[in-house]
Scaffold this motif. Structure first.
Motif, PDB file in Angstrom:
ATOM      1  N   GLY A  74       0.756  -1.238   0.000  1.00 29.39           N
ATOM      2  CA  GLY A  74       0.000   0.000   0.000  1.00 29.39           C
ATOM      3  C   GLY A  74       0.787   1.289   0.000  1.00 29.39           C
ATOM      4  N   HIS A  75       2.112   1.247   0.134  1.00 26.60           N
ATOM      5  CA  HIS A  75       2.916   2.479   0.117  1.00 26.60           C
ATOM      6  C   HIS A  75       3.290   2.772  -1.333  1.00 26.60           C
ATOM      7  CE1 HIS A  75       5.276   5.618   1.937  1.00 26.60           C
ATOM      8  NE2 HIS A  75       6.231   5.329   1.079  1.00 26.60           N
ATOM      9  N   ARG A  76       2.654   3.744  -1.921  1.00 25.72           N
ATOM     10  CA  ARG A  76       2.776   3.991  -3.362  1.00 25.72           C
ATOM     11  C   ARG A  76       3.952   4.881  -3.760  1.00 25.72           C
ATOM     12  NH1 ARG A  76       0.513  -0.379  -4.056  1.00 25.72           N
ATOM     13  NH2 ARG A  76      -1.669  -0.495  -4.585  1.00 25.72           N
ATOM     14  N   GLU A  77       4.666   5.446  -2.821  1.00 29.20           N
ATOM     15  CA  GLU A  77       5.803   6.316  -3.128  1.00 29.20           C
ATOM     16  C   GLU A  77       7.122   5.568  -2.924  1.00 29.20           C
ATOM     17  OE1 GLU A  77       5.471   9.461  -4.288  1.00 29.20           O
ATOM     18  OE2 GLU A  77       3.314   9.029  -4.274  1.00 29.20           O
ATOM     19  N   PRO A  78       8.169   5.956  -3.654  1.00 31.88           N
ATOM     20  CA  PRO A  78       9.491   5.394  -3.351  1.00 31.88           C
ATOM     21  C   PRO A  78       9.872   5.729  -1.908  1.00 31.88           C
ATOM     22  CG  PRO A  78       9.533   6.569  -5.449  1.00 31.88           C
ATOM     23  CD  PRO A  78       8.208   6.880  -4.797  1.00 31.88           C
ATOM     24  N   LEU A  79      10.658   4.860  -1.281  1.00 34.16           N
ATOM     25  CA  LEU A  79      11.062   5.076   0.111  1.00 34.16           C
ATOM     26  C   LEU A  79      12.289   5.971   0.196  1.00 34.16           C
ATOM     27  CD1 LEU A  79      10.704   1.576   1.828  1.00 34.16           C
ATOM     28  CD2 LEU A  79       9.061   3.449   1.710  1.00 34.16           C
ATOM     29  N   ILE A  80      12.335   6.793   1.232  1.00 35.98           N
ATOM     30  CA  ILE A  80      13.526   7.560   1.569  1.00 35.98           C
ATOM     31  C   ILE A  80      14.285   6.730   2.587  1.00 35.98           C
ATOM     32  CG2 ILE A  80      14.423   9.671   2.608  1.00 35.98           C
ATOM     33  CD1 ILE A  80      11.879  11.086   1.596  1.00 35.98           C
ATOM     34  N   GLU A  81      15.541   6.431   2.271  1.00 39.34           N
ATOM     35  CA  GLU A  81      16.321   5.518   3.098  1.00 39.34           C
ATOM     36  C   GLU A  81      17.766   5.987   3.255  1.00 39.34           C
ATOM     37  OE1 GLU A  81      16.116   1.346   1.892  1.00 39.34           O
ATOM     38  OE2 GLU A  81      14.603   1.946   0.426  1.00 39.34           O
ATOM     39  N   ALA A  82      18.425   5.427   4.231  1.00 40.26           N
ATOM     40  CA  ALA A  82      19.875   5.549   4.344  1.00 40.26           C
ATOM     41  C   ALA A  82      20.491   4.596   3.322  1.00 40.26           C
ATOM     42  CB  ALA A  82      20.330   5.196   5.754  1.00 40.26           C
ATOM     43  N   CYS A  83      21.658   4.931   2.852  1.00 42.13           N
ATOM     44  CA  CYS A  83      22.394   4.100   1.890  1.00 42.13           C
ATOM     45  C   CYS A  83      22.713   2.748   2.527  1.00 42.13           C
ATOM     46  CB  CYS A  83      23.676   4.838   1.511  1.00 42.13           C
ATOM     47  SG  CYS A  83      24.845   3.878   0.548  1.00 42.13           S
ATOM     48  N   ALA A  84      22.419   1.652   1.799  1.00 46.49           N
ATOM     49  CA  ALA A  84      22.625   0.317   2.360  1.00 46.49           C
ATOM     50  C   ALA A  84      22.900  -0.692   1.256  1.00 46.49           C
ATOM     51  CB  ALA A  84      21.405  -0.114   3.167  1.00 46.49           C
ATOM     52  N   GLY A  85      23.426  -1.840   1.656  1.00 48.79           N
ATOM     53  CA  GLY A  85      23.654  -2.915   0.712  1.00 48.79           C
ATOM     54  C   GLY A  85      24.005  -4.208   1.409  1.00 48.79           C
ATOM     55  N   LEU A  86      23.933  -5.294   0.648  1.00 45.65           N
ATOM     56  CA  LEU A  86      24.311  -6.610   1.173  1.00 45.65           C
ATOM     57  C   LEU A  86      25.827  -6.723   1.233  1.00 45.65           C
ATOM     58  CD1 LEU A  86      21.806  -8.936  -0.710  1.00 45.65           C
ATOM     59  CD2 LEU A  86      21.716  -8.170   1.666  1.00 45.65           C
ATOM     60  N   LEU A  87      26.315  -7.457   2.220  1.00 47.84           N
ATOM     61  CA  LEU A  87      27.761  -7.616   2.381  1.00 47.84           C
ATOM     62  C   LEU A  87      28.384  -8.407   1.243  1.00 47.84           C
ATOM     63  CD1 LEU A  87      28.214  -8.413   6.184  1.00 47.84           C
ATOM     64  CD2 LEU A  87      28.107  -6.188   5.042  1.00 47.84           C
ATOM     65  N   ASP A  88      27.653  -9.363   0.700  1.00 49.16           N
ATOM     66  CA  ASP A  88      28.211 -10.275  -0.301  1.00 49.16           C
ATOM     67  C   ASP A  88      29.487 -10.879   0.274  1.00 49.16           C
ATOM     68  OD1 ASP A  88      26.078  -9.817  -2.082  1.00 49.16           O
ATOM     69  OD2 ASP A  88      27.052  -8.008  -2.841  1.00 49.16           O
ATOM     70  N   GLU A  89      30.606 -10.715  -0.412  1.00 45.56           N
ATOM     71  CA  GLU A  89      31.860 -11.303   0.079  1.00 45.56           C
ATOM     72  C   GLU A  89      32.692 -10.316   0.897  1.00 45.56           C
ATOM     73  OE1 GLU A  89      32.878  -9.205  -3.672  1.00 45.56           O
ATOM     74  OE2 GLU A  89      31.260 -10.551  -3.150  1.00 45.56           O
ATOM     75  N   HIS A  90      32.185  -9.103   1.143  1.00 48.38           N
ATOM     76  CA  HIS A  90      32.957  -8.060   1.827  1.00 48.38           C
ATOM     77  C   HIS A  90      32.700  -8.040   3.325  1.00 48.38           C
ATOM     78  CE1 HIS A  90      34.033  -6.451  -2.074  1.00 48.38           C
ATOM     79  NE2 HIS A  90      32.756  -6.347  -2.397  1.00 48.38           N
ATOM     80  N   ASP A  91      33.630  -7.422   4.066  1.00 50.02           N
ATOM     81  CA  ASP A  91      33.383  -7.119   5.468  1.00 50.02           C
ATOM     82  C   ASP A  91      32.461  -5.896   5.507  1.00 50.02           C
ATOM     83  OD1 ASP A  91      35.169  -4.518   6.218  1.00 50.02           O
ATOM     84  OD2 ASP A  91      36.181  -5.751   4.700  1.00 50.02           O
TER      85      ASP A  91
END
Length: 192
Positions: A74-91
């Protein structure tokens, strides 16, 4: 806890964007009684999140992006977020520096690790590493926007910290990791 849990069976229900497992286990309660429980866990890996802050101008860097799970509920607008990502192979620190360059277009110097909570431990295995960092306009190396080959279409936002805090109160910012970081920064400001 090892003597209180016996795994009976584990079944992979899905292995696509993430791994969804169904587990049947016996759990010994605090009163000594054993009970059988059925749990599903969603594992997409751990992640990292950062809120860059410019203490000279009292601004933060955020992103705005489409999130299908929010949209479908039901949230029809893009979200405002802090920059984030999956670690994948990184620390965690290597990951968040890479994400800041990719999504925000900033090369961050003084990255500070805060904490690493589980965000939804009832069903999601993800642990999220939280960071803050000082930034200035001189740290900008590109326009940012994310990696289009990964399906990212990210708008970079710079706003005063107090406006971000007001965005929590008025419902513009509804992402939990972002709320945590904005409130943390307001309570524990980085000095100029």
């Amino acid at each position: 806890m090892e003597d209180r849990i016996r795994i009976r069976s584990e079944e992979v229900l899905s292995d696509d964007w993430a791994v969804l497992k169904k587990t049947v286990l016996d759990y010994r309660r605090r009163d000594g009684q054993w009970e059988t429980q059925i749990r599903q866990t969603y594992d997409r890996g751990d992640g990292a999140v950062i809120l860059p802050y410019d203490p000279e101008r009292s601004t933060v860097l955020l992103v705005r992006q489409f999130r299908y799970p929010a949209y479908v509920t039901g949230h029809r607008e893009p979200l405002i977020e802090a920059c984030a990502g999956l670690l994948d192979e990184h620390d965690p620190e290597t990951c968040i520096r890479k994400e800041a360059e990719e999504e925000l277009g900033y090369r961050l110097k003084d990255v500070e690790r805060l904490f690493a909570p589980y965000m939804s431990p009832g069903s999601v295995t993800e642990r999220l590493w939280f960071f803050v960092a000082r930034y200035s306009p001189a740290d900008r190396i590109s326009a940012g926007g994310g990696a289009p080959e990964e399906g990212e279409d990210i708008e970079v936002l710079e706003m005063p910290l107090d406006e971000a805090l007001a965005g929590i109160a008025d419902g513009r910012i509804i992402d939990a990791k972002t709320i945590i970081l904005i409130q943390h920064l307001k309570l524990n400001p980085i000095r100029a």
